[in-house]
Design a protein around this motif. Structure first.
Motif, mmCIF file in Angstrom:
data_model
loop_
_atom_site.group_PDB
_atom_site.id
_atom_site.type_symbol
_atom_site.label_atom_id
_atom_site.label_comp_id
_atom_site.label_asym_id
_atom_site.label_seq_id
_atom_site.Cartn_x
_atom_site.Cartn_y
_atom_site.Cartn_z
ATOM 1 N N THR A 90 0.834 -1.205 0.000
ATOM 2 C CA THR A 90 0.000 0.000 0.000
ATOM 3 C C THR A 90 0.867 1.253 0.000
ATOM 4 O O THR A 90 0.614 2.203 -0.743
ATOM 5 C CB THR A 90 -0.938 0.011 1.218
ATOM 6 O OG1 THR A 90 -1.805 -1.125 1.153
ATOM 7 C CG2 THR A 90 -1.783 1.284 1.248
ATOM 8 N N ASP A 93 2.408 1.627 -3.380
ATOM 9 C CA ASP A 93 1.398 2.074 -4.344
ATOM 10 C C ASP A 93 1.119 3.566 -4.193
ATOM 11 O O ASP A 93 0.878 4.262 -5.181
ATOM 12 C CB ASP A 93 0.094 1.289 -4.155
ATOM 13 C CG ASP A 93 0.192 -0.140 -4.673
ATOM 14 O OD1 ASP A 93 1.122 -0.412 -5.456
ATOM 15 O OD2 ASP A 93 -0.635 -0.975 -4.295
ATOM 16 N N SER A 137 -2.822 -10.359 -7.955
ATOM 17 C CA SER A 137 -3.398 -10.188 -9.286
ATOM 18 C C SER A 137 -2.296 -10.273 -10.326
ATOM 19 O O SER A 137 -1.139 -9.993 -10.058
ATOM 20 C CB SER A 137 -4.094 -8.828 -9.394
ATOM 21 O OG SER A 137 -4.485 -8.575 -10.720
ATOM 22 N N ARG A 141 -0.218 -3.478 -9.368
ATOM 23 C CA ARG A 141 -0.818 -2.249 -8.843
ATOM 24 C C ARG A 141 0.226 -1.144 -8.904
ATOM 25 O O ARG A 141 1.122 -1.078 -8.073
ATOM 26 C CB ARG A 141 -1.299 -2.462 -7.410
ATOM 27 C CG ARG A 141 -2.458 -3.451 -7.318
ATOM 28 C CD ARG A 141 -2.956 -3.589 -5.898
ATOM 29 N NE ARG A 141 -1.951 -4.185 -5.034
ATOM 30 C CZ ARG A 141 -2.090 -4.336 -3.719
ATOM 31 N NH1 ARG A 141 -3.174 -3.896 -3.124
ATOM 32 N NH2 ARG A 141 -1.135 -4.905 -3.003
#
Length: 212
Positions: A90, A93, A137, A141
């Motif tokens: 996070t 990102d 994924s 990201r």
């Protein structure tokens, strides 16, 4: 080299101050304090490198303050007791320059400060581990800044032009592109060339063919 430290533990502040003074080259700690306000007020405001404890008297990570620092163009080194992957990802990102756990100690923190001050990439173990275990994924990201640099690179003839348009150094542009490549590689979709990165970006909806 000048940095400002945001941390509410006196022992940590004393230790980092000593490390900075003994570093080669030395790092001048302009100021230190228990609140992010120290990074916005002089003399800390003049320090581009911010060493930032994500947990300041709270169990909830202060992501909003981190984003404000990043959006202001500061090179933020998150230095925290949190060692979980999701928190690290996070922060990256959002656009943190580096993510270190306090267990990583003097060697990696000083190396990260030097790299941030010189606009060159640095990947400490916690950050590499977060990239390496990001299996959420097949689409990486990317942070807003990474996406911005990537799109500008697709439409510019050189990284120098990207750096000029975004008011960054060429080494910083290279650092963002390196991070993008690392994220794609760890997602099992390596993109070693510009052409491959373009293809990945089109596949993921980051850009359209008409935009190129």
């Amino acid at each position: 080299m000048t940095a400002v430290l945001v941390d509410d533990h006196p022992v940590v502040v004393a230790g980092i101050r000593a490390w900075c003074g003994a570093a080669v080259p030395a790092v001048r700690l302009a100021d230190a304090g228990p609140s992010v306000a120290v990074a916005w007020q002089e003399p800390g405001r003049s320090a581009r490198v911010v060493i930032y404890d994500l947990l300041l008297g709270s169990f909830a990570p202060a992501y909003a303050d981190l984003k404000r620092l990043v959006d202001d163009g500061r090179q933020v080194i998150v230095y925290t007791m949190r060692d979980d992957r999701d928190t690290a990802l996070t922060c990256l990102d959002i656009g943190a320059f580096a993510y270190l756990t306090k267990a990583e100690g003097e060697e990696h923190l000083i190396a990260a400060i030097h790299a941030a001050a010189e606009d060159r990439p640095y990947t400490p173990p916690a950050m590499a581990g977060a990239f390496g275990t990001d299996t959420s994924s097949s689409r990486p990201r990317l942070s807003p800044r990474e996406t911005d640099v990537l799109i500008h690179w697709f439409t510019c003839e050189s990284k120098e032009m990207v750096a000029d348009k975004l008011s960054l150094s060429v080494s910083t542009v290279n650092g963002y592109l390196d991070r993008v490549r690392i994220k794609y590689a760890n997602a099992g979709r390596p993109a070693p060339t510009k052409a491959t990165l373009v293809a990945r970006a089109i596949q993921d909806g980051i850009v359209r063919i008409d935009d190129l």
